[in-house]
Structures are given as C-alpha cells and as structure tokens.
Design an enzyme around this catalytic site. Structure first.
Site, PDB file in Angstrom:
ATOM      1  N   LYS A 191       9.066  -1.993  36.086  1.00  0.00           N
ATOM      2  CA  LYS A 191       9.158  -0.553  35.805  1.00  0.00           C
ATOM      3  C   LYS A 191      10.571  -0.311  35.279  1.00  0.00           C
ATOM      4  O   LYS A 191      11.348   0.470  35.834  1.00  0.00           O
ATOM      5  CB  LYS A 191       8.849   0.239  37.091  1.00  0.00           C
ATOM      6  CG  LYS A 191       8.766   1.740  36.906  1.00  0.00           C
ATOM      7  CD  LYS A 191       7.531   2.214  36.136  1.00  0.00           C
ATOM      8  CE  LYS A 191       7.580   3.727  35.938  1.00  0.00           C
ATOM      9  NZ  LYS A 191       6.547   4.221  35.011  1.00  0.00           N
ATOM     10  N   ASP A 251      -4.942  -6.349  44.179  1.00  0.00           N
ATOM     11  CA  ASP A 251      -6.131  -5.689  44.745  1.00  0.00           C
ATOM     12  C   ASP A 251      -6.965  -5.086  43.615  1.00  0.00           C
ATOM     13  O   ASP A 251      -8.195  -5.159  43.617  1.00  0.00           O
ATOM     14  CB  ASP A 251      -5.733  -4.562  45.721  1.00  0.00           C
ATOM     15  CG  ASP A 251      -5.751  -5.019  47.179  1.00  0.00           C
ATOM     16  OD1 ASP A 251      -5.503  -6.224  47.426  1.00  0.00           O
ATOM     17  OD2 ASP A 251      -6.005  -4.190  48.069  1.00  0.00           O
TER      18      ASP A 251
END
Ligand code: IPM
Ligand code: MG
Length: 363
Positions: A191, A251
C-alpha cells in the site's frame, strides 16, 4: 528414512483434521518404508486451559527439535473475550516467530470438478495456479508499541506496522526464487501510496529485481490486488506481500477453490533440520471452525495437503508428496465431497469417510 514430526492439533476442528492427516502419514510410512516418530503437544486454547499459556515451553521445545511440525488450528469462542490477557492465537504467532518461519507459502490451484463450487464463473478459473508468499514474522502482527492506553479520558489502542529491510529482502528472495521454478512472474503487493512501511517494501523489492532478470516483476496496491484476484486470478503466478495483507488476500483467494477447507500452507525459514532441509510448520489455512467442531464433518483436505508439503519441503520426499496430492485429486475427481463442498442433494462424506477415500487411493 527416519523423521520426527511434532503434531499440534490445537482447538476446534484442529484435532479432527490432524487425526485425518496422521492416518495418511501412517499409510505413507508403511507403503514407502519410512519410520515417522510423532509426538502430540498442546497449543492454543487447550494449552491455556491446561497450563495458562497458549504456547507451553514443552510444546515449543518439541517443535524446535522436530524435523517438521504439523498444526491443526487454534482459537474458539471460549477464549474470545477481547479483554483476555492470554489468547490462543499467541500460540500460533509464538511458534512462527520462535521457529523463525518468515515465509508462508499458500499455493492455490482449482480442481476442475470443483469449479462450479467457486463463486466465480468457471471461465475465470481456467488456468488458475498461483502461490502467495506471505511474510510471517513481521508487520503489524509483531510491531511495537502495541497497547491500550488512556488518552484524554478515553481508551486508545495502537498497533505498529513495521518492516526492516532485511525482513523484506529475505522473503522477497524466497518469492523471486519460487517464481524461477514456475512461470517467472512475481507480483509484489503493498500500500505504497499511503504507508511508509509499504514504500520501503516496494523499494527493497525493486532493488532485488536486477538479480532476477528472468522474472517479470509487477507491483500492485493491495486494494487493487484484492480486485484483480477476482477479475483475473489466472494472471498471477507468485504473489509476495506482508503479513497482514497476505492474511486477508489468502482467505479471499482460497474461496476461488470452492472452499477455504481445501488449502494447505507451509511456513519456512532459515533453520534446517537434521536432514538438511527447512524445519517447517505446516497447517491448513482455515481456522478452528467452532460451528462444526466435534461433529466429525470437517474437510481434511487442507491438512492432508499440508502434510504433502511437509513431506516435500522438510523431508525431501517428493514421490510421497506427489502420491498424497494425486490421491486428493483423484478423490475429488471421483465426486467425493465433505459438507463444505457438497451440492444440494448429495450426501456429504464425514471427515473419516473422506480420509478413507484418500487413503484408499494412495497405493
Ligand atoms: C492464518 C490465521 C492466523 C493469522 C490467526 C489464527 C492468528 O488467520 O494463519 O491465516 O492471522 O495469521
Ligand atoms: Mg488467516
């Protein structure tokens, strides 16, 4: 060969899926003439209940001595009080840190027979074959300060996202090398438009790139990466990212395979076992699934697949690893499903029945 394997069943469905993998291990030992010495130790919530700590010294000692460690899952509602000083997850994080397991490999392929169970359209899943290399011993998971404090009469909490150059460099090397043995593409996820730690991450990864001229490197911001995993999953080969982003993205990626229950993982570091191979920790990427714990219906594939990775990376037993993976593949091809994957109208197999199907295909 002779090897020692520490088993950490943990909480929830952990003991059920670990038992399934142990059955597979015993079969492999017979078929390929190996002696595997296993020992079982407490970790997580069950260790808190017995000893007041999620990672008893006895458990850690056994893991540091074993050739490899196989873990089920930790955690559950019983230990979920946010004010509790001891938490099951401390056991898992402690073992990763103490064993120096900085690289967590989470491979993802999609069995063609499960494509319909995926939330994506089957055509998007064509050719999906990726591995996420998640940094595992740094980041906001371990950074300090990490505390609650009183400020102006109210509580405030702080966690620290922090990365040092050497932490980024070593996991990036693992990822570059992994890409070399695959399709030569590496995607680094950060990020960097907001976070200083991400800007250092990107800089260090870029500095290493000239050492790997054969690898095509791309950088993605984590929000875009989350989107691209859904819109173009087949375009990824190796993804390298920090601990928190890797936790979230894996996930997300796992459900492309039809179920979180299918996916294995391997955590490796620099420490070698007495076979001269990495002393790794192997665990399914799913959690303790308290909703189905104790019912004997959990999908054992993530853990059995993790055992295959253990045989491959920590013991160098490629034939045996491939035999286990093929048995899983063939079992799914034959239409066998646990409840997480079974469609309407089909009777799902329980954990033991599914394991028996896999074991029956090992020969
Ligand atoms: C995982 C899990 C763990 C993590 C939890 C149980 C601490 O979600 O292995 O992905 O966040 O690393
Ligand atoms: Mg996770």
């Amino acid at each position: 060969m002779e090897a020692t394997i520490a088993l950490l069943p943990g909480d929830g469905i952990g003991p059920e899926v670990t038992a399934a993998a142990t059955t597979v291990l015993t079969t492999i030992a017979h078929q390929f003439n190996h002696t595997f010495h296993t020992s079982t130790h407490l970790i997580g919530g069950c260790a808190i209940d017995a000893h007041g700590t999620a990672l008893p010294e006895e458990t850690l000692g056994a893991c540091l001595e074993a050739d490899a460690v196989l873990l089920g899952a930790v955690g559950g509602p019983k230990w979920d009080d946010p004010r509790a000083a001891v938490r099951p997850e401390q056991g898992l994080l402690g073992i990763r840190k103490n064993m120096g397991l900085f690289a967590n490999l989470r491979p993802l392929t999609i069995h063609p027979a499960l494509a319909h169970a995926s939330p994506l359209k089957p055509e998007k899943l064509q050719g999906v074959d990726l591995v996420v290399v998640r940094e595992l011993t740094g980041d906001v998971y371990f950074g300090t300060p990490r505390e609650r404090r009183q400020v102006n009469g109210e509580w405030q909490a702080v966690d620290t996202m922090i990365y040092s150059e050497h932490e980024i460099r070593r996991v990036a090397h693992t990822a570059f090398k992994m890409a070399r043995g695959r399709r030569q593409k590496l995607t680094s996820v950060d990020k960097a438009n907001v976070l200083e730690s991400s800007r250092l991450w990107r800089q260090v990864v870029m500095e290493l790139a000239p050492e790997y001229p054969d690898i095509t490197l791309e950088h993605l911001l984590v929000d875009a990466a989350a989107m691209h995993l859904i819109t173009r999953p087949a375009s990824f080969d190796v993804i390298v990212t920090g601990n928190l982003f890797g936790d979230i993205l894996t996930d997300e990626a796992s459900v492309l395979s039809g179920s979180l229950g299918n996916l294995p993982s391997a955590s490796l570091g620099d420490s070698l076992n007495r076979h001269g191979r990495p002393r790794g920790l192997y665990e399914p990427i799913h959690g303790s699934a308290p909703d189905i714990a104790g019912k004997g219906v959990a999908n054992p594939i993530g853990t059995i697949g993790s055992l295959a990775l253990l045989l491959r990376y920590s013991l160098g037993l490629e034939r045996e690893a491939a035999a286990v993976e093929t048995a899983i593949y063939d079992t799914l091809s034959a239409g066998h499903r646990t409840g997480d994957l079974a469609g309407e109208g089909t009777r799902p197999l329980n954990t033991q029945e599914m394991t028996a199907q896999i074991v029956g295909r090992l020969g």
